[in-house]
Design an enzyme around this catalytic site. Structure first.
Site, mmCIF file in Angstrom:
data_model
loop_
_atom_site.group_PDB
_atom_site.id
_atom_site.type_symbol
_atom_site.label_atom_id
_atom_site.label_comp_id
_atom_site.label_asym_id
_atom_site.label_seq_id
_atom_site.Cartn_x
_atom_site.Cartn_y
_atom_site.Cartn_z
ATOM 1 N N HIS A 140 0.833 -1.211 0.000
ATOM 2 C CA HIS A 140 0.000 0.000 0.000
ATOM 3 C C HIS A 140 0.868 1.263 0.000
ATOM 4 O O HIS A 140 1.958 1.266 0.532
ATOM 5 C CB HIS A 140 -0.937 -0.014 1.207
ATOM 6 C CG HIS A 140 -1.919 -1.131 1.136
ATOM 7 N ND1 HIS A 140 -2.578 -1.633 2.225
ATOM 8 C CD2 HIS A 140 -2.330 -1.873 0.075
ATOM 9 C CE1 HIS A 140 -3.366 -2.622 1.839
ATOM 10 N NE2 HIS A 140 -3.232 -2.795 0.545
ATOM 11 N N ASN B 203 -10.367 -5.827 -5.046
ATOM 12 C CA ASN B 203 -10.647 -7.082 -4.317
ATOM 13 C C ASN B 203 -12.107 -7.025 -3.898
ATOM 14 O O ASN B 203 -12.423 -6.443 -2.855
ATOM 15 C CB ASN B 203 -9.806 -7.171 -3.028
ATOM 16 C CG ASN B 203 -8.375 -7.602 -3.251
ATOM 17 O OD1 ASN B 203 -7.976 -7.872 -4.374
ATOM 18 N ND2 ASN B 203 -7.618 -7.678 -2.186
ATOM 19 N N MET C 176 7.237 1.653 -7.624
ATOM 20 C CA MET C 176 7.542 3.014 -7.174
ATOM 21 C C MET C 176 8.663 3.704 -7.961
ATOM 22 O O MET C 176 8.923 4.882 -7.754
ATOM 23 C CB MET C 176 7.851 3.025 -5.683
ATOM 24 C CG MET C 176 9.059 2.225 -5.298
ATOM 25 S SD MET C 176 9.583 2.646 -3.623
ATOM 26 C CE MET C 176 9.111 1.192 -2.744
ATOM 27 N N SER D 98 2.940 4.238 -13.734
ATOM 28 C CA SER D 98 1.607 3.681 -13.544
ATOM 29 C C SER D 98 0.777 4.103 -14.747
ATOM 30 O O SER D 98 1.209 4.972 -15.498
ATOM 31 C CB SER D 98 0.976 4.235 -12.271
ATOM 32 O OG SER D 98 1.730 3.865 -11.143
ATOM 33 N N HIS E 114 -5.034 -5.287 -12.717
ATOM 34 C CA HIS E 114 -5.038 -4.353 -11.575
ATOM 35 C C HIS E 114 -3.661 -3.806 -11.219
ATOM 36 O O HIS E 114 -3.550 -2.897 -10.418
ATOM 37 C CB HIS E 114 -5.679 -5.001 -10.355
ATOM 38 C CG HIS E 114 -4.733 -5.751 -9.459
ATOM 39 N ND1 HIS E 114 -3.923 -6.764 -9.915
ATOM 40 C CD2 HIS E 114 -4.486 -5.633 -8.137
ATOM 41 C CE1 HIS E 114 -3.218 -7.232 -8.899
ATOM 42 N NE2 HIS E 114 -3.524 -6.579 -7.816
#
Lengths: 478, 140
Positions: free
Chosen positions: A201, A327, A378, A382, A401
């Site tokens: 996360h 999810n 990171m 994206s 996803h």
């Protein structure tokens, strides 16, 4: 395991034994070379055993080995004859991604980047431990969160009413019953609203590095060099406890209903059974907690940006682009010209991708389709995609996803040994602040597959369309 | 008596071996704590009574680990070992005894990663030679 190539992007695992349908995996030839022999393909076949599964057990190109369902798995169950499986949702119920856009450009943020990352890190609790002391809810208030989802946060001054128009299901899943959530789940959730958690996360400041579809980008409020902020998190301990509680019931229910399963983690109950209905109502409550969680974090992010940039959040144009669940299991309707079909779609590490013109797609996006948010790693990039008609017809309106892991957490830590990861990231132009260095090592860019390849497959297969690429500038992690 | 962490792409697996069932369960607790922080640094300063029941030995282990995870999430306590009696009952298995550990202190116990849950996937408690072996996969 038998594997048949359907076309350049799809592979069939033919039905055999007690499988009720085929498995279909979206992957390129190169990806499939890596996947052969991996346990995740067996998991696709296992999901095909579930009663009431429609058409095929599907897997997206970011597929990897999960527990029970593969991560990247999609299974639609007949609303009357099918089952609900908590393992097809996962412990982190309604883990998802939210994207915020701003009027800021890279040039505006560059001089204050470190301050901004620091402010976000101070303001949004990350990692193990508790949330902010100014947000401690009693049980009666938490019950409202579970019923109302994101709208609870907006009603309490954390967000704008129009935010809700840009959230999947408008940030609230119908049918949530707070009475079906255990005391332990409440205990775990109480201090965790407005927190990111740990693992994969994150909160990430990005800039728009490439636009693939000008018209769609304009509709989404994205422009080249524009600053965005992405939030990736879920329902925290509350959701994990709801899943654990109901799995216990489902293990027994599956044997009572005579459902023969190749993996206990797939345990399930008929959608119409008391166990099935109770799980759905508890899952909806946990999903609503997750929507509220991302809404509260949005509020903290807006405050942080406003403080550091010296402009009010309204003056920053910090609007919600969209918020997706990856999810989840939900009743959805599909009309392919032969009548409306209702199905309970399980998406375990997969995203809804509705086409242009769909009634559930927000009005400003009706021409381009529902935004799909695909975080990479990171260090690289994206993507923002939109859903398509083909996804609606072929994958129950679903797509990938994320990137999917390449290295296990232990391998990543081994490879990171002796390296100065934070400095390496800074050399790439990314400021990272994390609660623990161990997480940074496990989540380093090389630990993930190249998300561009995943996105290329879904675009080539026609189940999503690329709109924009985002590159990271600042990351906060657990 | 030992544990080792297993390779799993997205999550973390644990394999534990021990001569007896109580040792196996205690060692599994230590292995789970090792995922979260350095288990060797957890001192037995606090004890907590536990009594649990389940239909099988594997499910009983899942119950114990889930209990410890709940204590960590809500009370910040890390229990890395246990003294237990494990017995067969009419309907399955039961355990009773105490878990020992302490409240996690960020200064002494830097966190590695949080475990979301103990999964049923490949969960097993089985005889291995003269002793026992357990396999558990955690959701991270």
């Amino acid at each position: 395991m038998k594997l048949q190539k359907i076309d350049d992007c799809r592979w069939r695992i033919p039905r055999e034994g007690k499988m009720r349908v085929d498995g279909i995996v979206y992957a390129s030839e190169a990806m499939m070379d890596d996947l052969r022999g991996d346990q995740c393909l067996e998991q696709v076949a296992n999901v095909a055993h579930l009663p009431g599964i429609l058409e095929a057990s599907l897997a997206m190109p970011d597929i990897h080995w999960g527990y029970g369902f593969p991560i990247g798995g999609v299974a639609a169950m007949d609303a009357d004859e099918g089952v609900i499986s908590p393992g097809g949702v996962g412990y982190d119920i309604n883990c998802g991604v939210r994207l915020l856009r701003t009027d800021l450009t890279r040039a505006d943020v560059r001089p204050v980047l470190r301050d901004l990352v620091t402010r976000l890190y101070q303001s949004i609790p990350t990692g193990v431990g508790r949330g902010r002391k100014d947000l401690r809810l009693g049980k009666p208030e938490l019950r409202k969160v579970l019923r109302k989802g994101a709208s609870w946060a907006v009603a309490n001054g954390m967000g704008w009413k129009r935010d809700l128009d840009f959230l999947e299901e408008r940030g609230r899943i119908e049918g949530a019953d707070p009475d079906l959530v255990s005391d332990r789940a409440y205990e775990r959730g109480r201090p965790q609203l407005g927190t990111l958690g740990s693992g994969n996360h994150f909160g990430e400041i990005q800039y728009v590095s490439e636009i693939f579809d000008e018209a769609a980008a304009r509709a989404l409020g994205l422009f080249r060099d524009g600053i965005t902020f992405t939030i990736h998190c879920g329902s925290r301990g509350l959701g994990h406890q709801v899943c654990s509680d109901h799995l216990k019931t489902m293990v027994r229910a599956a044997s009572r209903y005579g459902i023969d399963l190749p993996d206990r983690q797939l345990c399930c109950a008929p959608l119409r059974s008391p166990e099935g209905r109770e799980y759905l109502a508890a899952m909806a409550a946990a999903a609503n907690f997750a929507f509220a969680n991302r809404q509260v974090i949005t509020h903290f992010a807006r405050e942080s940006f406003a403080e550091v940039l010296g402009r009010g959040p309204g003056g920053l144009g910090m609007e919600v682009v969209y918020d997706v669940c990856h999810n989840i299991a939900k009743f959805e309707e599909f009309d392919n010209g032969d009548g409306v079909r209702r199905a309970c779609v399980h998406r375990k590490g997969a995203t809804r991708a509705y086409p242009p013109g769909h009634a559930k797609t927000p009005e400003p996006y009706r021409e381009c389709g529902q935004p799909v948010l695909i975080p990479g790693d990171m260090g690289r990039y994206s993507y923002v995609l939109v859903g398509t008609e083909k996804a609606y017809r072929q994958t129950f309106g679903s797509t990938c996803h994320g990137a999917g892991r390449r290295l296990s957490r232990r391998q990543a830590k081994r490879e990171a040994r002796g390296r100065r990861l934070l400095e390496e990231m800074e050399e790439r132009g990314v400021v990272v602040m994390a609660a623990g260095m161990s997480t940074v090592a496990e989540e380093m860019p090389e630990a993930y597959k190249d998300v561009a390849q995943v996105v290329d497959v879904v675009e080539k297969a026609g189940i999503s369309r690329k709109v924009a690429e985002l590159r990271p500038l600042g990351v906060i992690k657990g | 008596m030992s544990y080792r962490l297993l390779e799993h792409t997205a999550d973390v697996g644990l394999e534990v071996t021990a001569a007896t069932l109580p040792e196996l369960f205690s060692e599994a607790l230590g292995g789970m704590v090792e995922v979260v922080t350095d288990a060797r640094k957890i001192r037995p300063l606090r004890e907590l009574s536990v009594e649990l029941e389940a239909e099988g030995l594997d499910l009983l282990l899942l119950e114990l680990l889930t209990e410890a995870l709940y204590r960590f999430d809500v009370y910040g306590e890390l229990f890395s070992r246990a003294r237990l009696e494990i017995a067969e009952t009419g309907e399955g298995w039961s355990l009773s005894g105490t878990m020992a550990g302490e409240e996690a202190d960020p200064a002494r116990h830097p966190m590695k990663v949080m475990i979301k849950a103990v999964t049923y996937h490949q969960l097993a408690v089985e005889r291995a030679g003269a002793g026992w072996r357990a396999t558990v996969i955690f959701d991270i």
